[in-house]
Design an enzyme around this catalytic site. Structure first.
Site, PDB file in Angstrom:
ATOM      1  N   GLU A  80      42.265  26.632  58.710  1.00  0.00           N
ATOM      2  CA  GLU A  80      41.798  26.207  58.155  1.00  0.00           C
ATOM      3  C   GLU A  80      42.565  25.039  56.990  1.00  0.00           C
ATOM      4  O   GLU A  80      42.036  24.646  55.922  1.00  0.00           O
ATOM      5  CB  GLU A  80      40.446  26.253  57.243  1.00  0.00           C
ATOM      6  CG  GLU A  80      40.578  27.288  56.298  1.00  0.00           C
ATOM      7  CD  GLU A  80      39.484  28.195  56.149  1.00  0.00           C
ATOM      8  OE1 GLU A  80      38.214  27.065  55.982  1.00  0.00           O
ATOM      9  OE2 GLU A  80      38.614  29.248  56.455  1.00  0.00           O
ATOM     10  N   CYS A 112      37.093  30.560  58.334  1.00  0.00           N
ATOM     11  CA  CYS A 112      37.632  32.526  58.326  1.00  0.00           C
ATOM     12  C   CYS A 112      37.540  33.185  59.433  1.00  0.00           C
ATOM     13  O   CYS A 112      38.224  33.814  59.634  1.00  0.00           O
ATOM     14  CB  CYS A 112      37.301  32.577  57.460  1.00  0.00           C
ATOM     15  SG  CYS A 112      37.859  31.800  55.422  1.00  0.00           S
ATOM     16  N   HIS A 234      35.996  40.511  56.988  1.00  0.00           N
ATOM     17  CA  HIS A 234      37.011  39.489  56.713  1.00  0.00           C
ATOM     18  C   HIS A 234      36.237  39.497  54.935  1.00  0.00           C
ATOM     19  O   HIS A 234      35.179  40.014  54.638  1.00  0.00           O
ATOM     20  CB  HIS A 234      36.137  38.133  57.178  1.00  0.00           C
ATOM     21  CG  HIS A 234      35.889  37.074  56.359  1.00  0.00           C
ATOM     22  ND1 HIS A 234      38.191  36.691  55.907  1.00  0.00           N
ATOM     23  CD2 HIS A 234      35.238  35.834  55.260  1.00  0.00           C
ATOM     24  CE1 HIS A 234      37.345  35.356  54.964  1.00  0.00           C
ATOM     25  NE2 HIS A 234      36.134  35.478  55.070  1.00  0.00           N
TER      26      HIS A 234
HETATM   27  N1  COA Z   1      32.966  43.545  34.776  1.00  0.00           N
HETATM   28  C1  COA Z   1      32.418  44.100  36.199  1.00  0.00           C
HETATM   29  N2  COA Z   1      31.785  42.738  36.928  1.00  0.00           N
HETATM   30  C2  COA Z   1      31.124  41.558  36.863  1.00  0.00           C
HETATM   31  C3  COA Z   1      31.429  41.499  35.300  1.00  0.00           C
HETATM   32  C4  COA Z   1      32.427  42.346  34.532  1.00  0.00           C
HETATM   33  N3  COA Z   1      32.878  42.684  33.338  1.00  0.00           N
HETATM   34  N4  COA Z   1      30.885  40.108  35.009  1.00  0.00           N
HETATM   35  C5  COA Z   1      30.436  39.444  36.394  1.00  0.00           C
HETATM   36  N5  COA Z   1      30.887  40.749  37.202  1.00  0.00           N
HETATM   37  C6  COA Z   1      30.130  40.991  38.827  1.00  0.00           C
HETATM   38  C7  COA Z   1      28.935  40.157  39.090  1.00  0.00           C
HETATM   39  O1  COA Z   1      28.140  41.413  38.509  1.00  0.00           O
HETATM   40  C8  COA Z   1      29.442  39.763  40.210  1.00  0.00           C
HETATM   41  O2  COA Z   1      28.633  40.963  40.821  1.00  0.00           O
HETATM   42  P1  COA Z   1      27.610  41.321  42.119  1.00  0.00           P
HETATM   43  O3  COA Z   1      28.395  40.474  43.240  1.00  0.00           O
HETATM   44  O4  COA Z   1      28.583  42.388  42.762  1.00  0.00           O
HETATM   45  O5  COA Z   1      26.512  41.418  41.545  1.00  0.00           O
HETATM   46  C9  COA Z   1      30.717  39.291  40.448  1.00  0.00           C
HETATM   47  O6  COA Z   1      31.559  40.136  39.977  1.00  0.00           O
HETATM   48  C10 COA Z   1      31.107  38.011  40.953  1.00  0.00           C
HETATM   49  O7  COA Z   1      29.954  37.472  39.666  1.00  0.00           O
HETATM   50  P2  COA Z   1      28.927  36.004  40.126  1.00  0.00           P
HETATM   51  O8  COA Z   1      28.215  35.992  38.951  1.00  0.00           O
HETATM   52  O9  COA Z   1      29.066  36.695  41.492  1.00  0.00           O
HETATM   53  O10 COA Z   1      30.352  35.291  39.985  1.00  0.00           O
HETATM   54  P3  COA Z   1      30.794  33.344  39.843  1.00  0.00           P
HETATM   55  O11 COA Z   1      28.896  32.886  39.984  1.00  0.00           O
HETATM   56  O12 COA Z   1      31.542  33.132  39.354  1.00  0.00           O
HETATM   57  O13 COA Z   1      30.855  33.796  41.706  1.00  0.00           O
HETATM   58  C11 COA Z   1      31.841  33.182  44.194  1.00  0.00           C
HETATM   59  C12 COA Z   1      31.771  34.676  42.774  1.00  0.00           C
HETATM   60  C13 COA Z   1      31.797  34.402  44.872  1.00  0.00           C
HETATM   61  C14 COA Z   1      30.348  33.094  44.481  1.00  0.00           C
HETATM   62  C15 COA Z   1      32.900  33.002  43.876  1.00  0.00           C
HETATM   63  O14 COA Z   1      33.924  32.710  43.491  1.00  0.00           O
HETATM   64  C16 COA Z   1      33.259  31.552  45.384  1.00  0.00           C
HETATM   65  O15 COA Z   1      32.128  30.610  45.280  1.00  0.00           O
HETATM   66  N6  COA Z   1      33.676  31.951  45.908  1.00  0.00           N
HETATM   67  C17 COA Z   1      34.403  31.102  46.740  1.00  0.00           C
HETATM   68  C18 COA Z   1      32.949  31.397  48.404  1.00  0.00           C
HETATM   69  C19 COA Z   1      33.661  32.351  48.991  1.00  0.00           C
HETATM   70  O16 COA Z   1      34.746  33.625  48.300  1.00  0.00           O
HETATM   71  N7  COA Z   1      32.507  33.187  49.334  1.00  0.00           N
HETATM   72  C20 COA Z   1      32.718  34.031  49.642  1.00  0.00           C
HETATM   73  C21 COA Z   1      31.636  34.727  51.187  1.00  0.00           C
HETATM   74  S1  COA Z   1      32.801  33.539  52.460  1.00  0.00           S
END
Ligand code: COA
Length: 393
Positions: A80, A112, A234
């Site tokens: 992709e 993916c 994945h």
């Molecule tokens: N210590 C440990 N864990 C922590 C933390 C800390 N200090 N601070 C936050 N976290 C945890 C959160 O609780 C969360 O865990 P959970 O999902 O089990 O609740 C995790 O870290 C991620 O935090 P979150 O606030 O949800 O992250 P974010 O809003 O920055 O976004 C994604 C995370 C994955 C949505 C983002 O990275 C993204 O958009 N990625 C691209 C798309 C993707 O990968 N999609 C996946 C499906 S294909």
């Protein structure tokens, strides 16, 4: 019917590694969010003269060193991170590898999930002609907007698989569970170099897909969950595998805790934690990590769950061929990851700012990476690659 599946498998990744603790500091977030919450330690950053073609060719070269090029009739490259709207990246790889002109070379796309589609289409070709071998390549560079939540889930890698009759590594089991839904969780319009992404939606759609593919798998007479010795998912970030596996176990009324999830998944996350998201390659990087770190799985089944935003998902089993461990490239895989050069955040930003000309003006690229193939130049709207025999065998 004769068994069809993965006869050989090899990994390549990019030249640099960015430490996620440093990225967390620059983003002003607790490093634990990335290292524990997302489960990532470093992410691969390709050099300026690397792309999906050089990585795919670097993975495939290891396979070509051990098999007869004349047996390969088809190259399927899933990505992709396309470099052209029309011409298949597979053609550049076919040329770099010196494969015969009597070869079919095609590119496949569905986020993916693309690598999994290539694997199954390859099996169809082998079924039609058992003498036919197919080179399946999954190669991607995950890149998100600077400062966005997705930036911590970047990465890059390529996996090459040789698909054949009577495979030496894993037999593709006949039943698949499938799920497709027209959703906008992640997509990249032609005019953008980074995706549009609703990360939270993508996580919840992935979990919904886990339920749906299992339902279809079960309805089609698939194995019982207890029949699987291991699972690969994945992994856009390694904690996603934990979420997905917890959902699959919940569907079966199986209690989960972190210790159970760790026991089931730790081996499949070792490489992904270091290379980051490699989109189409990610599930297969997870498979290689599992095979390189788990006990002998000869004769056992591995459950494979592929998810591609947009979305298409598939669940299928791989049955491990007795003696498959002799075919693994564990030390080459480990060294492809270990030899990456650590980079500072400043150098990472310089690489992000580097752009190839988009108006056809010529540019000769300085040597940056150290892989067996590199992008040498762009001129007249065309990419020009070269083999670097002197840089690295
Ligand atoms: N210590 C440990 N864990 C922590 C933390 C800390 N200090 N601070 C936050 N976290 C945890 C959160 O609780 C969360 O865990 P959970 O999902 O089990 O609740 C995790 O870290 C991620 O935090 P979150 O606030 O949800 O992250 P974010 O809003 O920055 O976004 C994604 C995370 C994955 C949505 C983002 O990275 C993204 O958009 N990625 C691209 C798309 C993707 O990968 N999609 C996946 C499906 S294909």
């Amino acid at each position: 019917m004769f068994p069809i599946g993965i006869h050989d498998i090899a990994l390549a990744t990019g030249h640099y590694a960015l430490d996620l603790e440093e990225l967390a500091e620059r983003h002003g977030v607790d490093p634990g969010k990335y290292t524990v919450g997302l489960g990532q330690s470093t992410q691969t950053v390709p050099a300026t003269d690397e792309d999906i073609v050089t990585m795919a060719a670097a993975a495939a070269k290891q396979i070509m060193a051990e098999h007869d090029a004349g047996d390969i009739r088809t190259v399927l490259l899933a990505t992709e991170t396309g470099i052209d709207q029309s011409k298949a990246a597979a053609i550049y790889v076919q040329d770099l590898l010196g494969l015969p002109s009597s070869t079919r070379a095609v590119e496949l796309k569905q986020a993916c999930y693309g690598g999994t589609s290539a694997l199954h289409f390859a099996a169809g070709l082998v079924h039609r002609d058992p003498g036919h071998k197919v080179l399946v390549l999954a190669s991607d560079i995950a890149k998100y907007d600077l400062g966005s939540a997705g930036e911590a889930t970047q990465g890059a890698a390529a996996v090459a698989m040789l698909v054949s009759a009577d495979p030496a590594v894993a037999v593709l089991e006949p039943v698949s569970g499938l799920y497709t839904a027209n959703v906008q969780d992640f997509w990249r319009p032609n005019y953008r170099s980074t995706p549009m992404v609703d990360g939270k939606l993508s996580v919840s759609l992935y979990l919904e897909a886990v339920e749906q593919v299992w339902k279809d798998y079960e309805a089609r007479g698939g194995r019982a969950i207890q029949d699987f010795a291991a699972f690969c998912y994945h992994q856009p970030f390694t904690r996603m595998a934990y979420k997905a596996h917890a959902r699959l176990l919940e569907v079966h009324g199986i209690d989960t805790d972190n210790a159970r999830l760790d026991a089931d998944l730790a081996a499949t996350t070792v490489y992904n934690r270091l290379v980051g998201n490699s989109y189409t390659a990610s599930l297969y990087v997870g498979l290689m990590s599992l095979l390189d770190h788990a006990e002998d799985l000869s004769g056992r089944s591995v459950g494979m769950l592929s998810y591609g935003s947009g979305c298409v998902a598939e669940f299928f089993g791989l049955s491990m061929v007795p003696g498959y461990r002799r075919r693994l490239r564990t030390s080459a895989n480990q060294s492809a990851i270990a030899r990456r050069e650590p980079i500072s955040y400043e150098r990472y930003r310089e690489i992000r700012e580097f752009e190839l000309p988009e108006d056809g003006s010529p540019k000769v690229l300085a040597v940056d990476g150290a892989g067996p193939f590199r992008l040498r130049a762009v001129a007249e709207h065309s990419r020009m690659y070269e083999a670097c025999h002197l840089i690295q065998a």
